[in-house]
Enzyme design. Structure first.
Site, PDB file in Angstrom:
ATOM      1  N   ASP A 187      35.763  43.435  -4.579  1.00  0.00           N
ATOM      2  CA  ASP A 187      35.054  43.042  -5.797  1.00  0.00           C
ATOM      3  C   ASP A 187      35.753  43.697  -6.977  1.00  0.00           C
ATOM      4  OD1 ASP A 187      33.216  42.133  -7.550  1.00  0.00           O
ATOM      5  OD2 ASP A 187      31.506  43.278  -6.764  1.00  0.00           O
ATOM      6  N   ASP A 196      35.975  36.711  -9.131  1.00  0.00           N
ATOM      7  CA  ASP A 196      36.404  38.117  -9.051  1.00  0.00           C
ATOM      8  C   ASP A 196      36.064  38.785  -7.726  1.00  0.00           C
ATOM      9  OD1 ASP A 196      33.703  38.198  -9.402  1.00  0.00           O
ATOM     10  OD2 ASP A 196      33.717  39.831 -10.865  1.00  0.00           O
ATOM     11  N   GLU A 197      35.784  37.997  -6.695  1.00  0.00           N
ATOM     12  CA  GLU A 197      35.545  38.639  -5.400  1.00  0.00           C
ATOM     13  C   GLU A 197      36.019  37.753  -4.257  1.00  0.00           C
ATOM     14  OE1 GLU A 197      31.358  39.186  -4.426  1.00  0.00           O
ATOM     15  OE2 GLU A 197      30.832  37.775  -6.015  1.00  0.00           O
TER      16      GLU A 197
END
Lengths: 367, 404
Positions: B13, B107-108
């Site tokens: 993350d 974003d992960e």
């Protein structure tokens, strides 16, 4: 007012009337049936302002008058009474008494003067048509009408007089069902009315005995169907029906003839898997067979094959299975003919050995 | 039964991703409270830097509220392109460490690190360190990594230490950790489920795992089973790389209006925009939908949604608009509307052809519009409400200036 009436006649009449009354209207009187006590009979009327139904029932009428009562309530009361003869009478204002033996029900009424007027049945007959033929025609086209309320015209069925023919046509933009009935005597040469699907549904119920003739009459902005002692009046959908003739392909190069029962079984089988996804089945036509297949991702696939005479180049066409089952389930003939052009152009399905019915269906383009 | 091989999954993350990208690009923002938001009057904060988070600034907050609790907050207008480019770089980087990378969001990502028949958490930890170093070297950004035997616990691990964390939850450790862990910490159990569970006397994952399954099923239906497994720290969902990810099952867009309104004409205008956005994505995926859902959030934040099943699937923007508008008219909004959303589900990847040429022309026009928009950019040509006519039933075609 006072009358004696047979329970079975009253029950069947109220059953029919209840289909026309509206129980969800903001106007309570539309949930009522108008009962007119006249010499020798009672006249029952029901309406939700979309359709209206009026019918006469034989009765021993001792004194005349008219009143309205909730149709469903009256039906439930008389259904629960054990004996055969029922007495309806008014002793007090705003109350109708339903009597039999030691049972006595008193129902609140609304004045007959507040009930919507049933249209005058002025002259203007289009035709007289055997009930059985009309009922079959309705059954064979009505399923093709659209459910899409944003296109109100297509939600109706076109009733058209053209020369010596009465045509019923319905389309939802993807398929078209057309039934032509030849009648020797037609009083009008050309007429086109768009009748709500529901009207034909209700009419079809009324014609279930299949005996006798139905008179179709055009009123000022309504249409009436008169059958036995029942009059069904309906609004007409305003607008111009699309030119359906231009979508019926003239000469289709390929054709197959097969057992309706066998095709139905194959398509139904394929639809078991197809309905888990897009409802699409693929028909592959070749010299002596039709293969019906369906693939649904993550569910499975199916292959069905039937024997058929086929005249044309090998071809695959995909259809919405429901569009095929609708027509196959509503034909009465054993053998059907399927005519095709290309895999992306309309196909025609017709019963073999019977003129006057055409079903045009557009294929599905596979992604 | 044969015991299943232990998997090792990493969840990575990026820390305060949008804000960190802004701070990386602009050194004057480093070490200061920064929040990324949009431009409209009713924009919300989409990411806050750790300095801002320390003041209580959260994602989803209106900027005005954030400025009240953090007067020194620097608001930066977000730039989607910047974040997408950085994200693509990071995701490509992950491929060097595992062939199986599931992009969970911008974003992960989940990485399947089960490399051998007897995978070891020790090896996985070394790999995770390498990943963190590589990300920092290539992009200048930090990330938190969680490693566990399934996606649920890996995601929990990455959440436990932020920023720049590395947490390993071995199968042996997981039971003790879950025993006292509040249920709301697990991904998939939001505030409303947490509230219902609390009423049932369930506060920790340990309690959730021990709660009778049939009672969970009775209360939550199919979700009950999933909650039971979550309480036990079990998750059998595989890591699915992008190329094997299932096709979209629904297509939806929503918009918060620039001001609350009950004006059907204005609301229709918004519906038209939403229908165009949904329709275009459907058509780009050669799909059509047979269930339309209209979601309405009123000025008091209450939400109503209505669904309509369609006999014929649709993909044409105007068909979507007409149905959505009919639903809205039937709904008769009783309060001013704050947000509208249109979603099509029941996705079908076939196209039912039309009998009438008029229909085919309609689709041809729509296709030309899509082609123009694909070539010259979004909204170059679109359906617009006829000037001065509200509410509009049949929108007219409006041409914006074609970008050179």
């Amino acid at each position: 007012m006072k009358a004696k009436i047979e329970k079975s006649c009253l029950a069947s009449t109220l059953q029919a009337i209840m289909r026309a009354v509206s129980n969800r209207s903001t106007q309570p009187i539309l949930g009522n049936t108008l009962i007119e006590f006249e010499e020798g009979h009672l006249l029952f009327t029901g309406t939700d302002l979309e359709i209206g139904l009026k019918t006469a029932v034989k009765a021993q009428v001792e004194s005349n008058g008219s009143v309205t009562v909730p149709a469903k309530l009256l039906y439930e009361i008389i259904s629960n009474l054990p004996g055969e003869e029922i007495e309806l009478c008014q002793e007090k204002e705003h109350e109708l008494l339903v009597k039999q033996g030691k049972s006595k029900y008193s129902i609140r009424t609304l004045p007959a003067s507040e009930y919507p007027l049933f249209p005058e049945l002025e002259k203007g007959d289009i035709c007289e048509i055997p009930a059985a033929i009309l009922q079959q025609a309705i059954r064979q086209v009505i399923f093709a009408s659209s459910q899409d309320e944003t296109r109100p015209i297509l939600t109706g069925v076109l009733l058209e007089v053209e020369g010596n023919n009465i045509n019923l046509a319905a389309t939802d933009g993807h398929r078209l069902a057309l039934r032509s009935i030849s009648l020797p005597e037609l009083s009008q040469e050309q007429i086109a009315l768009i009748i709500p699907e529901r009207t034909f549904n209700e009419l079809s119920r009324l014609l279930s005995s299949g005996e006798g003739e139905v008179v179709i009459r055009v009123l000022s902005n309504q249409v009436a169907f008169i059958y036995n002692k029942i009059v069904l009046v309906s609004r007409i959908i305003e607008g111009k029906y699309p030119n359906y003739r231009q979508v019926i392909p003239g000469n289709l190069p390929s054709g197959t003839v097969a057992s309706r029962d066998e095709i139905t079984k194959a398509v139904k089988g394929a639809h078991i898997l197809a309905k888990e996804g897009s409802h699409v089945v693929k028909m592959s036509f070749s010299a002596e067979r039709i293969a019906v297949t369906a693939v649904t991702q993550d569910v499975g696939d199916v292959y069905e094959e039937i024997n058929a005479q086929y005249d044309g180049e090998d071809m695959d066409i995909a259809f919405n299975a429901r569009y095929l089952l609708d027509i196959l389930g509503n034909l009465d003939e054993e053998i059907v003919e399927i005519k095709t052009g290309t895999s992306l152009s309309p196909a025609i399905i017709r019963p073999v050995g019977k003129e006057g019915y055409t079903y045009v269906v557009m294929p599905v383009k596979m992604g | 039964m044969i015991a299943k091989k232990t998997s090792i999954i990493a969840h990575i993350d990026m820390n305060a991703f949008f804000a960190s990208v802004e701070q990386r690009n602009n050194p004057s923002l480093r070490g200061r409270p920064v929040a990324v938001c949009g431009t409209g009057k009713r924009t919300i904060i989409s990411a806050a830097s750790y300095e801002a988070k320390a003041y209580g600034v959260k994602t989803g907050m209106p900027p005005g509220q954030a400025l009240k609790i953090c007067p020194g907050l620097i608001l930066v207008t977000g730039s989607g392109r910047k974040y997408i480019d950085t994200s693509a770089k990071i995701m490509a980087l992950f491929k060097n460490f595992s062939p199986t990378v599931e992009v969970a969001s911008i974003d992960e990502a989940f990485l399947d690190l089960t490399t051998s028949a007897a995978p070891s958490f020790h090896e996985a930890k070394k790999t995770a360190r390498c990943i963190k170093e590589a990300v920092l070297y290539e992009t200048g950004l930090t990330c938190s990594v969680g490693i566990a035997c399934n996606k649920l616990l890996a995601k929990l691990g990455s959440d436990l230490q932020k920023p720049d964390g590395l947490v390993i939850i071995t199968p042996e450790e997981s039971a003790a950790l879950l025993e006292t862990l509040p249920v709301g910490k697990l991904c998939g159990i939001g505030p409303s489920t947490t509230a219902v569970l609390r009423l049932m006397g369930i506060r920790t994952c340990g309690q959730l795992g021990k709660y009778p399954l049939y009672l969970l099923r009775r209360r939550f239906g199919a979700l009950g089973e999933k909650l039971h497994l979550m309480g036990l720290g079990l998750d059998y969902s595989p890591v699915i790389p992008l190329e094997r990810s299932p096709k979209a099952k629904s297509f939806g867009h929503s918009v918060t209006l620039s001001r609350d309104t009950s004006d059907i004409g204005l609301l229709s205008g918004y519906l038209l925009q939403l229908s165009q956005a949904v329709g275009r994505r459907l058509r780009a995926d050669a799909a059509c939908g047979s269930v339309l859902t209209l979601m309405v959030r009123y000025t008091d934040f209450s939400i109503t949604s209505r669904q309509k099943k369609l006999y014929t699937p649709v993909s044409h923007s105007l068909d979507i608009f007409n149905i959505a508008r009919d639903i809205l008219l039937n709904l008769k909004p009783h309060l001013p509307v704050r947000l509208l959303g249109v979603t099509l589900s029941g996705i079908n990847r076939t196209e039912q052809l039309s009998l009438f040429s008029m229909e085919n022309k309609r689709y041809a026009v729509q296709q030309v519009m899509d082609d123009i928009n694909n070539r010259y950019g979004d909204k170059t040509v679109r359906w617009g409400a006829a000037a001065g006519s509200t509410p509009c039933r049949i929108p007219v075609l409006s041409l914006c200036t074609v970008k050179q």
